[in-house]
Each structure stands twice: as C-alpha cells, then as structure tokens.
Write a protein that holds these residues in place. Structure first.
Motif, short mmCIF file in Angstrom:
data_model
loop_
_atom_site.label_atom_id
_atom_site.label_comp_id
_atom_site.label_asym_id
_atom_site.label_seq_id
_atom_site.Cartn_x
_atom_site.Cartn_y
_atom_site.Cartn_z
N LEU A 1 39.55 27.84 15.30
CA LEU A 1 38.71 27.06 15.22
C LEU A 1 38.01 26.47 13.99
CD1 LEU A 1 36.98 27.77 18.74
CD2 LEU A 1 38.36 25.63 18.53
N ARG A 2 37.70 25.40 13.61
CA ARG A 2 37.17 25.26 12.24
C ARG A 2 36.14 24.13 12.43
NH1 ARG A 2 42.58 25.30 9.39
NH2 ARG A 2 42.84 27.13 8.45
N PHE A 3 34.91 24.46 11.59
CA PHE A 3 33.80 23.52 11.79
C PHE A 3 33.28 23.63 10.17
CE2 PHE A 3 31.98 28.07 12.30
CZ PHE A 3 30.85 27.55 11.47
N GLN A 4 32.40 22.68 9.93
CA GLN A 4 31.51 22.21 8.73
C GLN A 4 30.13 22.62 8.84
OE1 GLN A 4 32.67 18.59 6.49
NE2 GLN A 4 34.81 18.74 7.44
N SER A 5 29.88 23.39 7.80
CA SER A 5 28.51 23.50 7.74
C SER A 5 27.74 22.97 6.27
CB SER A 5 27.81 24.91 7.92
OG SER A 5 26.70 25.08 7.69
N HIS A 6 27.26 21.94 6.07
CA HIS A 6 26.76 21.44 5.13
C HIS A 6 25.33 22.07 4.24
CE1 HIS A 6 29.76 18.17 5.30
NE2 HIS A 6 29.20 17.78 6.54
N ASP A 7 24.72 22.55 4.93
CA ASP A 7 23.58 23.16 4.48
C ASP A 7 23.07 24.54 4.64
OD1 ASP A 7 23.07 22.57 7.23
OD2 ASP A 7 21.11 21.69 6.83
N ARG A 8 23.91 25.23 5.49
CA ARG A 8 23.86 26.60 5.66
C ARG A 8 25.09 27.30 5.29
NH1 ARG A 8 19.53 27.44 10.27
NH2 ARG A 8 18.56 25.46 10.12
N THR A 9 24.72 28.72 4.97
CA THR A 9 25.73 29.48 4.64
C THR A 9 25.74 30.69 5.55
OG1 THR A 9 25.64 28.69 2.41
CG2 THR A 9 26.76 31.07 2.76
N TYR A 10 27.06 31.00 5.93
CA TYR A 10 27.16 32.18 6.85
C TYR A 10 28.22 33.27 6.24
CZ TYR A 10 25.20 28.88 10.12
OH TYR A 10 24.19 27.88 10.72
N TYR B 1 34.36 26.54 7.57
CA TYR B 1 34.65 28.02 8.31
C TYR B 1 35.85 27.79 9.36
CZ TYR B 1 29.94 28.96 6.12
OH TYR B 1 29.03 29.26 5.05
N THR B 2 36.33 28.84 9.10
CA THR B 2 37.26 29.32 10.07
C THR B 2 37.16 30.41 11.02
OG1 THR B 2 39.03 28.75 8.52
CG2 THR B 2 39.83 30.08 10.29
N ALA B 3 37.18 30.19 12.28
CA ALA B 3 36.57 31.12 13.34
C ALA B 3 37.91 31.40 14.21
CB ALA B 3 35.40 30.48 14.30
N ILE B 4 37.94 32.57 15.02
CA ILE B 4 38.84 32.82 15.90
C ILE B 4 38.38 33.27 17.22
CG2 ILE B 4 39.09 35.33 15.28
CD1 ILE B 4 42.26 34.86 15.45
N THR B 5 38.96 33.08 18.07
CA THR B 5 38.73 33.42 19.62
C THR B 5 39.88 33.68 20.42
OG1 THR B 5 37.41 33.06 21.65
CG2 THR B 5 38.45 31.12 20.72
N ASN B 6 40.00 34.18 21.77
CA ASN B 6 41.05 34.10 22.63
C ASN B 6 41.54 32.90 22.90
OD1 ASN B 6 39.82 37.09 23.79
ND2 ASN B 6 41.40 36.97 22.44
N ALA B 7 42.89 32.74 23.11
CA ALA B 7 43.59 31.60 23.63
C ALA B 7 42.97 31.05 24.97
CB ALA B 7 45.03 31.52 23.41
#
Length: 280
Positions: free
Chosen positions: A135-144, A91-97
């Motif tokens: 920012l990026r993270f991985q989710s192996h068992d949940r979908t968003y 997943y790709t997420a965005i926030t403020n620098a």
C-alpha cells in the motif's frame, strides 16, 4: 605484678599451633577486606547489565511503535502493517494479502501519531503469490520512520520482537465526535524466540516459526531482531480455529509432525520474500 614483657604469644599461651591462630584471626580479615573492595564492582556490573537489557527492550519497543501501522477499511480496523520505505512524500507500507482480501477498498493507514491517510493498493510484482500486499500513501507535512530491512538471515534460537494491533481485548474509550464507546486497539508487542526455520515455506511464504503468540488483528505487523532490523511479517498465529495451513510452497502436503509444529507456533514471512515485493 607488671606483665612480663617477654611473655610468649597468645597462641603459645593457649597451647594452639601457630596455623590455628592465622586461620582464626588473619583469614577472616583478608576475606572481609577483599569482599569490601570487590562488592561495589560486582554490584555495578550487575546493574549495568540489567540497565542494558532494559534500555534495549525500551529502544526496540519505541522503534516498533514508530514503524507499525494500523490498516483500515471504510474506517474500521482490519489488520496491521509496516512502514517500509519513503520516497519524498510517498510512503510504502506492507501488510498481509489476506488482510486486504477480507474486505473491499477504500483502505486507510493509521500511523503511530493517530493520523489516518488514504492508501492505494499496489499491484504485486509478476509471479509473486505470497501472502503480502503493498500500500502507498502521501504525507505532505509529517515525516515517519521506516523499517530497516535485515541483511543477515535469522537463526533458530534468535530473540525477536513482534508487534501488531489486536482486534480484540482493547481498552474502551469514548469517541470525542460521536460520543460512542469504542475499543482502543493499542499496539501489542511480544518478545519471542525463533524455534523453526523451514527450508520449504508454508503456502503464502511463511517459514519463520516462533514461540510468541500473535493475536487476531496483528497480521501484517513487523518482527524485528535485537538490532531493530525487520526480519519478517507476521501472519499466522498459533492454534488457529480454522484454515490451518497444510500446503507447502512446492505443492506438497505438510507431514503430520510438521503440521503439529505449524499449529503450535506463530509464523512470519521472511524478509527476502518482502524484498521481492518492494523492487520497482
């Protein structure tokens, strides 16, 4: 004596003109009949319009809860963010620098279901210096759910819904593991109106001004339009106590009149700047 079957009508016996009789007797009956027939339709239409407004607002709030994330550093809340895209389990997420620059790694992202994921900071594209971080993270068992980026440009007068996690005024709750009392930083949603769109953005990329008041901690959160599409990223709140933006992106200083508007409104970075950060 039996009544005279040939007696004149009532209005003639009373000496009134015929039109007085019709006004006094027939017109009120017609009015009551028409009102009786139309009232259910009028009431039904009013309730339908009201229900549509309530349902739309509820749908938009549910969508904001799904795409909004809490940004953490060392397990502590530092700001808000938005789920932008998904590629398989990543997943790709965005926030403020400025949210990221206020502290150090490691970073985590908390989704609406309370799950916390380790997040990796992505190097911004070359030449991009707006107030955005990926920012990026991985989710192996949940979908968003991820945000749908707007294709049309917002306009002055448009209604928008902005969200984020304030870093103050939360509800106290007890931590189950430690027993300590912490603050539950729930998602805060505001319904606002766009009051300014700058042709030259404020330094950092801010060009959408709106009249809703975002709060500290909501930086990096989403602003969506009435169709639920993401139109911008929150980042500057009204009446800041310090670090009021004064410089525009072209290097000029904001005029006194514009400076007053910058102080009076909350500001978001438009979606076209966000898209430039998400291109591979």
């Amino acid at each position: 004596m039996p009544p005279d079957s040939a007696s004149p009508p009532l209005h003639e016996r009373l000496g009134d003109p015929p039109w007085h009789y019709w006004i006094a007797r027939v017109v009120p009956m017609l009015y009551v009949t028409i009102l009786t027939l139309m009232l259910p339709t009028i009431l039904t239409q009013s309730f339908v319009v009201s229900d549509l407004g309530v349902n739309q607002d509820r749908r938009l709030q549910q969508h904001l809860r799904a795409i909004s994330i809490k940004v953490l550093a060392h397990g502590e809340h530092i700001g808000s963010g938005v789920l932008l895209a998904r590629q398989q389990q990543v997943y790709t997420a965005i926030t403020n620098a400025h949210v990221i620059q206020a502290t150090n790694a490691p970073f985590q992202l908390q989704t609406h279901d309370g799950q916390v994921y380790a997040a990796a900071l992505v190097t911004p594209p070359s030449g991009q210096n707006r107030d955005l971080s990926i920012l990026r993270f991985q989710s192996h068992d949940r979908t968003y759910t991820t945000a749908k980026l707007a294709t049309a440009s917002p306009r002055i007068g448009d209604r928008i819904w902005s969200a984020g996690f304030p870093s103050e005024n939360g509800d106290p709750v007890e931590d189950r593991q430690s027993g300590a009392t912490k603050v539950n930083l729930g998602l805060h949603i505001i319904n606002a109106q766009i009051v300014q769109i700058l042709p030259i953005a404020i330094a950092g990329g801010y060009s959408i001004g709106f009249d809703g008041s975002i709060r500290k901690g909501m930086s990096g959160g989403p602003s969506i339009d009435r169709s639920g599409e993401l139109i911008g990223i929150n980042g500057v709140h009204a009446h800041p106590l310090w670090n009021t933006p004064e410089m525009l992106e072209n290097g000029t200083i904001a005029s006194e009149a514009l400076q007053q508007q910058i102080n009076d409104y909350s500001w978001a970075i438009p979606i076209e700047f966000v898209k430039s950060y998400t291109r591979e």
